[in-house]
Design a protein around this motif. Structure first.
Motif, mmCIF file in Angstrom:
data_model
loop_
_atom_site.group_PDB
_atom_site.id
_atom_site.type_symbol
_atom_site.label_atom_id
_atom_site.label_comp_id
_atom_site.label_asym_id
_atom_site.label_seq_id
_atom_site.Cartn_x
_atom_site.Cartn_y
_atom_site.Cartn_z
ATOM 1 N N ASP A 263 28.305 -4.721 -0.527
ATOM 2 C CA ASP A 263 28.900 -4.440 -2.428
ATOM 3 C C ASP A 263 29.344 -5.629 -2.501
ATOM 4 O OD1 ASP A 263 27.340 -2.166 -1.686
ATOM 5 O OD2 ASP A 263 29.566 -0.797 -1.482
ATOM 6 N N GLY A 264 30.144 -6.266 -1.803
ATOM 7 C CA GLY A 264 30.944 -7.332 -2.796
ATOM 8 C C GLY A 264 31.749 -6.956 -3.582
ATOM 9 N N ILE A 265 32.644 -6.141 -3.485
ATOM 10 C CA ILE A 265 33.854 -5.164 -4.576
ATOM 11 C C ILE A 265 35.102 -5.202 -3.777
ATOM 12 C CG2 ILE A 265 31.726 -4.074 -5.736
ATOM 13 C CD1 ILE A 265 32.542 -1.490 -4.925
ATOM 14 N N LEU A 266 34.890 -5.292 -2.380
ATOM 15 C CA LEU A 266 36.016 -4.685 -1.905
ATOM 16 C C LEU A 266 37.067 -6.350 -1.253
ATOM 17 C CD1 LEU A 266 38.680 -3.344 -0.255
ATOM 18 C CD2 LEU A 266 37.194 -3.461 1.358
ATOM 19 N N ALA A 267 38.055 -6.499 -1.527
ATOM 20 C CA ALA A 267 38.808 -7.864 -1.855
ATOM 21 C C ALA A 267 39.618 -7.886 -0.054
ATOM 22 C CB ALA A 267 39.862 -8.283 -2.504
ATOM 23 N N MET A 268 40.088 -6.390 0.422
ATOM 24 C CA MET A 268 40.589 -6.904 1.601
ATOM 25 C C MET A 268 40.219 -5.922 2.481
ATOM 26 S SD MET A 268 44.168 -8.605 0.725
ATOM 27 C CE MET A 268 44.809 -7.748 -0.039
ATOM 28 N N TYR A 269 40.216 -6.110 3.520
ATOM 29 C CA TYR A 269 40.249 -5.085 4.639
ATOM 30 C C TYR A 269 40.552 -5.422 5.994
ATOM 31 C CZ TYR A 269 37.201 -1.150 6.930
ATOM 32 O OH TYR A 269 36.761 -0.543 7.720
ATOM 33 N N PRO A 270 41.436 -4.886 6.438
ATOM 34 C CA PRO A 270 42.351 -5.314 7.459
ATOM 35 C C PRO A 270 41.715 -4.232 8.610
ATOM 36 C CG PRO A 270 44.535 -4.592 5.842
ATOM 37 C CD PRO A 270 42.596 -4.228 5.332
ATOM 38 N N SER A 271 40.655 -4.582 9.996
ATOM 39 C CA SER A 271 40.400 -3.142 10.362
ATOM 40 C C SER A 271 40.187 -4.559 11.727
ATOM 41 C CB SER A 271 38.768 -3.354 9.690
ATOM 42 O OG SER A 271 38.291 -2.707 10.287
ATOM 43 N N LEU A 272 39.459 -3.512 12.147
ATOM 44 C CA LEU A 272 38.966 -3.883 13.594
ATOM 45 C C LEU A 272 38.017 -5.051 13.613
ATOM 46 C CD1 LEU A 272 38.247 -0.584 15.778
ATOM 47 C CD2 LEU A 272 40.667 -2.082 15.970
ATOM 48 N N ASN A 273 37.724 -5.575 15.077
ATOM 49 C CA ASN A 273 36.241 -6.725 15.463
ATOM 50 C C ASN A 273 35.280 -6.201 14.697
ATOM 51 O OD1 ASN A 273 34.662 -8.596 15.655
ATOM 52 N ND2 ASN A 273 35.226 -8.404 18.309
ATOM 53 N N LEU A 274 35.134 -7.002 13.076
ATOM 54 C CA LEU A 274 33.924 -6.889 12.098
ATOM 55 C C LEU A 274 32.555 -7.888 12.065
ATOM 56 C CD1 LEU A 274 35.533 -5.289 9.232
ATOM 57 C CD2 LEU A 274 34.358 -3.845 11.363
ATOM 58 N N LEU A 275 32.313 -8.936 13.200
ATOM 59 C CA LEU A 275 32.196 -9.579 13.465
ATOM 60 C C LEU A 275 30.759 -9.423 13.190
ATOM 61 C CD1 LEU A 275 33.941 -12.475 15.806
ATOM 62 C CD2 LEU A 275 33.992 -12.179 12.847
ATOM 63 N N SER A 276 29.678 -8.789 13.984
ATOM 64 C CA SER A 276 28.490 -7.862 13.905
ATOM 65 C C SER A 276 27.781 -7.909 12.469
ATOM 66 C CB SER A 276 28.621 -7.244 14.674
ATOM 67 O OG SER A 276 29.177 -5.983 14.786
ATOM 68 N N ASN A 277 29.116 -7.116 12.175
ATOM 69 C CA ASN A 277 28.129 -6.886 10.725
ATOM 70 C C ASN A 277 28.337 -8.092 9.486
ATOM 71 O OD1 ASN A 277 30.948 -4.384 11.918
ATOM 72 N ND2 ASN A 277 29.238 -3.174 10.731
#
Length: 424
Positions: A263-277
């Motif tokens: 969506d290009g609207i979220l600046a920061m997302y602290p999370s788990l391993n999202l590399l595949s996403n």
């Protein structure tokens, strides 16, 4: 008959180097007679955790290379009619089951638990090469003083950020070592409505993620009572309320990988391993820094979240099942996992150096930042945790909408969890 592949495992599996000739002969003398007759192992795991192609490449093929006599019959625990309970009800008992440490209650309490430490000793498998927090986590979660499985791969924790949004608003990129308070302040600067588009500065990902940093349980396994109306959980809800109260940032978007990537609207997302996403997010200019930390818990992320491989008590092929597990934990396979962006449980700088090497879309990204944060100590899980997590999220949503204050949300969540437990 003694399996030639087993001899090879003894010679090189734990050290990752070739043994000297004298040592090789000594090992061969002591080698155990493991039948190399053909066997088919039933392996049950959720296909949405590990793709069928990944199972073939990182489990089936390496095993076939070492042990041509071992083949697999796989079951998708995420498919309708193939949950573990449904398989057991149908009389289908797997030889091996993959769970995740925060969800191990899906495996325990069904008569499948097996102490695999005799197998570890029998095969002289070196546990010291594995991440100690990950190994100890299996015992903590299962409430045993022995291992009912071994971790295979684990999540990392990082703060993903969209460079385009930072550049658009002239804000400095996040840096390693930032606290949650500093990340919150940065999120405030980036939460803006520009050209009719509402940009969000920060998605904390709800109470389950933040609570696990403090190793906060939901239910006391000894009393079977909820333990969420506590000072620890109040600290978590206070932080969440503060973040979601930023004007324009109040949309609760748990599991926001899609919003971040597409969506290009979220600046920061602290999370788990999202590399595949992020594989197909070609329009996204992203990078990662260290996961935010609390001052009281430096360099600490969420609780250890790992895939655990179990060998069931009922298996007739425990030796062969451990050969499979040892292969999955071999240096060769662990490095292959690191290259595709899965964090190996085998430790060492050489593993970190291999991390993400095969991911063309991650070239130039600061992937080494994924290793700056260590997992928090896990807590004991219970069969009521899944429902308790849902109730806690509902309480948080009500708090964000202004329907409840923090104290009311936690008090009523504890009452609802206890009421649910009473029905079970």
């Amino acid at each position: 008959m003694i399996s030639a592949a087993f001899m090879s495992l003894l010679a090189s599996g734990c050290s990752g180097t070739k043994a000297g000739e004298a040592e090789q002969k000594e090992k061969e003398k002591e080698a155990l007679a493991i039948s190399d007759a053909p066997v088919t192992l039933r392996f049950a795991y959720p296909f949405n955790w590990v793709l069928e192609s990944e199972f073939k490449q990182y489990i089936e093929e390496p095993v076939k290379k070492r042990y041509p006599n071992i083949s697999f019959e796989v079951y998708n625990l995420a498919a309708k009619g193939q949950s573990l309970d449904e398989l057991l009800a149908a009389g289908t008992i797997p030889d091996m089951v993959m769970t995740a440490s925060p969800l191990m209650e899906r495996y325990m309490g069904r008569g499948l638990d097996e102490n695999i430490e005799p197998l570890i000793k029998k095969f002289r498998f070196d546990l010291t090469k594995l991440n100690k927090v990950a190994v100890d986590g299996v015992k903590i979660v299962s409430q045993t003083d022995y291992l009912i499985g071994l971790p295979w791969t684990m999540h990392f924790y990082a703060n993903y950020y969209n460079k385009t949004i930072f550049d658009k608003f002239g804000v400095e990129y996040p840096r390693n070592g930032m606290t949650w308070e500093e990340t919150y302040e940065l999120g405030k600067k980036l939460t803006r409505n520009e050209g009719g588009i509402q940009y969000r500065g920060l998605e904390p990902d709800g109470p389950v993620r933040i609570g696990s940093i403090w190793s906060l349980p939901y239910v006391d396994p000894k009393t079977n009572k909820a333990v969420v109306n506590t000072d620890g959980w109040k600290k978590v809800f206070d932080l969440l309320k503060k973040i979601y109260d930023i004007p324009g940032n109040g949309e609760v978007k748990l599991n926001a990988a899609g919003q971040f990537a597409n969506d290009g609207i979220l600046a920061m997302y602290p999370s788990l391993n999202l590399l595949s996403n992020l594989k197909d997010a070609k329009q996204l200019n992203w990078d990662i820094v260290q996961y935010p930390q609390f001052k009281e818990l430096p360099n600490t992320g969420m609780q250890v979240d790992e895939y655990v491989i179990h060998i069931t008590k009922q298996s007739k092929y425990k030796d062969q099942a451990f050969q499979v597990l040892a292969t999955m934990l071999s240096e060769e396979v662990q490095k292959d996992l690191a290259r595709i962006g899965r964090v190996p449980v085998m430790t060492g700088k050489d593993m970190e150096e291999e991390f993400g090497k095969n991911l063309d879309y991650a070239k130039g990204k600061n992937l080494k930042n994924a290793f700056l944060t260590q997992p928090a100590k896990p807590f004991v899980v219970t069969k009521h945790d899944a429902k308790a997590k849902t109730i806690m999220i509902e309480g948080m949503n009500a708090m964000v909408k202004g329907q409840k204050d923090v104290n009311t949300a936690l008090r009523e969540a504890e009452e609802s969890i206890n009421a649910y437990i009473a029905t079970q």
